[in-house]
Design a protein around this motif. Structure first.
Motif, PDB file in Angstrom:
ATOM      1  N   ALA A  65       3.808  -1.044  10.599  1.00  0.00           N
ATOM      2  CA  ALA A  65       5.035  -0.250  10.686  1.00  0.00           C
ATOM      3  C   ALA A  65       5.510   0.194   9.307  1.00  0.00           C
ATOM      4  O   ALA A  65       5.922   1.342   9.114  1.00  0.00           O
ATOM      5  N   LEU A  66       5.423  -0.693   8.327  1.00  0.00           N
ATOM      6  CA  LEU A  66       5.869  -0.357   6.979  1.00  0.00           C
ATOM      7  C   LEU A  66       4.918   0.607   6.280  1.00  0.00           C
ATOM      8  O   LEU A  66       5.328   1.443   5.481  1.00  0.00           O
ATOM      9  N   ILE A  67       3.626   0.483   6.581  1.00  0.00           N
ATOM     10  CA  ILE A  67       2.650   1.424   6.020  1.00  0.00           C
ATOM     11  C   ILE A  67       2.867   2.813   6.599  1.00  0.00           C
ATOM     12  O   ILE A  67       2.808   3.823   5.889  1.00  0.00           O
ATOM     13  N   ALA A  68       3.152   2.869   7.885  1.00  0.00           N
ATOM     14  CA  ALA A  68       3.322   4.160   8.550  1.00  0.00           C
ATOM     15  C   ALA A  68       4.556   4.902   8.055  1.00  0.00           C
ATOM     16  O   ALA A  68       4.599   6.136   8.078  1.00  0.00           O
ATOM     17  N   LYS A  69       5.558   4.145   7.604  1.00  0.00           N
ATOM     18  CA  LYS A  69       6.770   4.793   7.080  1.00  0.00           C
ATOM     19  C   LYS A  69       6.511   5.185   5.634  1.00  0.00           C
ATOM     20  O   LYS A  69       6.795   4.436   4.699  1.00  0.00           O
ATOM     21  N   GLY A  84      -2.132  10.934   2.784  1.00  0.00           N
ATOM     22  CA  GLY A  84      -3.203   9.986   3.064  1.00  0.00           C
ATOM     23  C   GLY A  84      -3.389   8.986   1.939  1.00  0.00           C
ATOM     24  O   GLY A  84      -3.648   7.802   2.178  1.00  0.00           O
ATOM     25  N   LEU A  85      -3.239   9.444   0.696  1.00  0.00           N
ATOM     26  CA  LEU A  85      -3.386   8.546  -0.443  1.00  0.00           C
ATOM     27  C   LEU A  85      -2.309   7.469  -0.446  1.00  0.00           C
ATOM     28  O   LEU A  85      -2.581   6.292  -0.698  1.00  0.00           O
ATOM     29  N   ALA A  99      -1.237  -4.180   1.485  1.00  0.00           N
ATOM     30  CA  ALA A  99      -0.940  -5.011   2.660  1.00  0.00           C
ATOM     31  C   ALA A  99      -2.134  -5.873   3.042  1.00  0.00           C
ATOM     32  O   ALA A  99      -1.981  -7.029   3.449  1.00  0.00           O
ATOM     33  N   ALA A 100      -3.354  -5.321   2.914  1.00  0.00           N
ATOM     34  CA  ALA A 100      -4.558  -6.078   3.259  1.00  0.00           C
ATOM     35  C   ALA A 100      -4.719  -7.293   2.344  1.00  0.00           C
ATOM     36  O   ALA A 100      -5.059  -8.394   2.802  1.00  0.00           O
ATOM     37  N   PHE A 101      -4.472  -7.111   1.045  1.00  0.00           N
ATOM     38  CA  PHE A 101      -4.535  -8.252   0.132  1.00  0.00           C
ATOM     39  C   PHE A 101      -3.463  -9.281   0.479  1.00  0.00           C
ATOM     40  O   PHE A 101      -3.701 -10.497   0.411  1.00  0.00           O
ATOM     41  N   ALA A 140       3.636  -4.151   1.894  1.00  0.00           N
ATOM     42  CA  ALA A 140       3.326  -3.133   2.895  1.00  0.00           C
ATOM     43  C   ALA A 140       4.259  -1.938   2.790  1.00  0.00           C
ATOM     44  O   ALA A 140       3.869  -0.804   3.081  1.00  0.00           O
ATOM     45  N   GLY A 141       5.501  -2.173   2.371  1.00  0.00           N
ATOM     46  CA  GLY A 141       6.466  -1.087   2.281  1.00  0.00           C
ATOM     47  C   GLY A 141       6.352  -0.288   1.004  1.00  0.00           C
ATOM     48  O   GLY A 141       6.305   0.943   1.023  1.00  0.00           O
ATOM     49  N   ASN A 142       6.286  -0.992  -0.132  1.00  0.00           N
ATOM     50  CA  ASN A 142       6.233  -0.314  -1.433  1.00  0.00           C
ATOM     51  C   ASN A 142       4.845  -0.275  -2.046  1.00  0.00           C
ATOM     52  O   ASN A 142       4.624   0.417  -3.037  1.00  0.00           O
ATOM     53  N   GLY A 143       3.912  -1.029  -1.490  1.00  0.00           N
ATOM     54  CA  GLY A 143       2.525  -0.944  -1.926  1.00  0.00           C
ATOM     55  C   GLY A 143       2.225  -1.533  -3.283  1.00  0.00           C
ATOM     56  O   GLY A 143       1.270  -1.095  -3.949  1.00  0.00           O
ATOM     57  N   HIS A 144       2.962  -2.534  -3.729  1.00  0.00           N
ATOM     58  CA  HIS A 144       2.723  -3.104  -5.058  1.00  0.00           C
ATOM     59  C   HIS A 144       1.380  -3.829  -5.126  1.00  0.00           C
ATOM     60  O   HIS A 144       0.976  -4.516  -4.184  1.00  0.00           O
ATOM     61  N   ASN A 145       0.702  -3.682  -6.274  1.00  0.00           N
ATOM     62  CA  ASN A 145      -0.615  -4.287  -6.427  1.00  0.00           C
ATOM     63  C   ASN A 145      -0.556  -5.766  -6.804  1.00  0.00           C
ATOM     64  O   ASN A 145      -1.590  -6.391  -7.014  1.00  0.00           O
TER      65      ASN A 145
END
Length: 432
Positions: free
Chosen positions: A64-68, A142-143, A152-154, A196-201
Motif C-alpha cells: 500500500a505504501l509503495i503504491a502511494k 516506475g523508477l 521495502a524488500a530489504f 516502504a513509504g519513503n524508500g530510504h536505503n
C-alpha cells in the motif's frame, strides 16, 4: 495523511512537498497503540496462524505504501533515482557532478541543497541505482515504485534475520516469543513509513549488517566481512562496526599468533577487495568522496542529536528552545565548537569500546552488543543530522535485547521528529 503537495511535476504524477509532515504526525502516533496491543497479544500467548498474519500485514502495508507514489516526506529517493539516471541515461559519473549541472526532471524535486551536493552514498548502492534505471528506463513513476519496492524488500528481509540472530546468540526469550519479535520489527509504524513509504536505503544497510552478524557467529569470517562491506558500501555508517567484527574474529581464531594473524587477514582482506571493486567504476581520486566530505562539513544544529542539543541548551539558554521550531532555532554558542565537543565525546567512547572488545574473549551476544554500540553512540553524540529514519539502525539491537518498550519509544520518537526536531533529541537522550 499526506502533506499538501506543491512544486514541479513529472507527467502530473510526481510532486514534492515543500516540507515534511506536520500536524498529521500526531495521528500517525496513534498507530503505536494497536502496534503495542498486537505485540502484547503475540508475545504473551500462542495464537494460531500468528506468523502468517504478521507477515501478511507487513507485506500488505508495504504494498500500500509503495503504491502511494506521491508525495513523500523525504527528498532522498529523488537523489537515489538521479544517481542511477546520471550514468544510465546521461552517461556521467554520479560522483563527479553536482545534480544541478544535469538537465534532469528529478533535480528540482530533490531541493536546492541536495541538488548542489555530490553523491554521498556508497558505490554498491549507486551501482544498484544504475542497474535499476538501466532495466526500468526513463519511466519516472516506475523508477520511484521500484526504488521504494527495493527498500521495502530489504526491510521485509530483515524480519527472518532478526529471528535467526536472536536464536543464534541464545537469547532468553522468557518475555517475548518469536511471534512478538517478528511483530515488533515488521509492524513498526516508523519502519514501514520510512522504508516502504519513503524508500530510504537504510534498510539495505541494516539487512547486510544482520547478515554479517549471522555469518560471523557461524564462523564464516570472510563471508561476514563481505556482508559488512556490502552494508557500509550502501551507507558508510556501519564502517564503524568493522573493529568489533575484527575483535570477534581474533578472539575466536585461536590462541596462537599465527591463528590471530589468519583471523585478521580473513576479516580485513575481503573488506579491502570488495571496497576496491565497488569503487572501480567510479573512482576519480579523492574527489570521489567530495560529497561525503561536503555533507560532513555542512552539519547544522537545527537537526541536532541528543548531545549537541544538550550542549546548545546548556550554553545557549532555554529561551532558544521553548516555543521554537527547527527553522528558527537560534544558537549563541559556536556551532563548530558544539560539533567538536560532540565528536570528541563520541571518539572517546568509540576508542573505549574498541579497547573493551579486544580485551575479552567475545561471545556471540557480545558481538551483537559491540557492533550496535558505536551506532548508538554516534546517534546520541556525534551525529548532527539526526533524522527519523536514522533511528532504524538501532531497532534490531533493542528487539534482540528484548527491549520492547524501548523499541516503541524509538519508533514514536522517529515520528515526533517530523513534527519538531527538538522533541526527538530530548526523548532520544532520555532513551539512550
Amino acid at each position: 495523511y499526506a502533506p499538501a503537495a506543491v512544486g514541479p511535476a513529472l507527467g502530473g504524477l510526481i510532486v514534492k512537498p515543500t516540507a515534511v509532515l506536520e500536524g498529521p504526525v500526531w495521528l500517525m502516533l496513534l498507530l503505536f497503540v494497536p502496534y503495542w496491543i498486537g505485540y502484547r497479544i503475540a508475545s504473551r500467548r500462542t495464537v494460531r496462524g500468528a506468523r502468517t498474519v504478521i507477515t501478511a500485514f507487513s507485506l500488505l502495508s508495504c504494498i500500500a505504501l509503495i503504491a502511494k507514489v506521491v508525495p513523500t516526506a523525504s527528498h532522498d529517493i529523488y537523489l537515489y533515482v538521479f544517481h542511477g539516471r546520471a550514468l544510465a541515461l546521461h552517461g556521467v559519473n554520479p560522483y563527479a557532478v553536482f545534480p544541478v549541472q544535469i538537465a534532469d526532471p528529478f533535480v528540482p524535486l530533490m531541493g536546492s541543497w541536495l541538488s548542489q551536493l555530490k553523491n554521498t552514498y556508497g558505490p554498491l548502492w549507486t551501482s544498484l541505482a544504475v542497474a535499476i534505471v538501466g532495466i526500468v528506463g526513463d519511466r519516472p513513476t516506475g523508477l520511484l515504485i521500484v526504488f521504494k519496492a527495493v527498500s521495502a524488500a530489504f526491510f521485509l528481509g530483515c524480519i527472518p534475520l532478526m529471528s535467526k540472530l536472536s536464536t543464534a546468540i541464545g537469547a532468553d526469550r522468557t518475555n517475548i516469543s518469536r511471534d512478538g519479535l517478528m511483530l515488533l520489527f515488521g509492524w513498526n509504524p516508523t519502519l514501514l513509513f520510512e522504508f516502504a513509504g519513503n524508500g530510504h536505503n537504510d534498510s539495505a544497510m541494516v539487512f547486510f549488517l544482520l547478515v554479517a552478524l549471522l555469518l560471523s557467529i557461524k564462523g564464516r569470517t570472510s563471508l561476514a566481512a563481505l556482508a559488512l562491506s556490502a552494508s557500509f558500501l550502501v551507507k558508510y555508517f556501519t564502517l564503524l562496526c568493522l573493529p568489533f567484527f575484527l575483535a570477534y574474529a581474533v578472539s575466536r581464531g585461536g590462541p596462537g599468533l599465527r591463528d590471530r594473524a589468519q583471523a585478521v587477514v580473513k576479516a580485513v582482506l575481503p573488506v579491502v577487495l570488495a571496497t576496491i571493486l565497488a569503487y572501480a567504476p567510479y573512482w576519480i581520486g579523492l574527489a570521489t568522496l567530495d560529497g561525503l566530505f561536503d555533507q560532513a562539513s555542512l552539519v547544522g544544529i537545527a537537526l541536532a542529536s541528543p548531545l549537541a542539543t544538550a550542549l546548545t541548551f546548556l550554553f545557549g539558554g532555554g529561551e532558544h528552545f521553548f516555543g521554537s521550531t527547527a527553522s528558527d532555532l537560534v544558537v549563541t554558542m559556536n556551532p563548530d565548537l558544539i560539533a567538536a565537543l560532540s565528536s570528541a565525546a563520541f571518539f572517546i567512547c568509540f576508542l573505549a569500546l574498541i579497547n573493551a572488545a579486544f580485551s575479552r574473549a567475545m561471545e556471540p551476544r557480545d558481538l551483537v552488543r559491540f557492533v550496535f554500540a558505536p551506532l548508538i553512540c554516534y546517534l546520541a553524540m556525534a551525529s548532527l543530522w539526526l533524522m527519523p529514519w536514522h533511528l532504524s539502525w538501532i531497532v534490531p539491537i533493542l528487539i534482540v535485547e528484548d527491549a520492547a518498550f524501548a523499541t516503541v519509544v524509538v519508533g514514536a520518537t522517529g515520528m515526533l521528529l517530523y513534527s519538531g526536531y527538538l522533541a526527538g533529541p530530548i526523548i532520544g537522550a532520555a532513551l539512550i
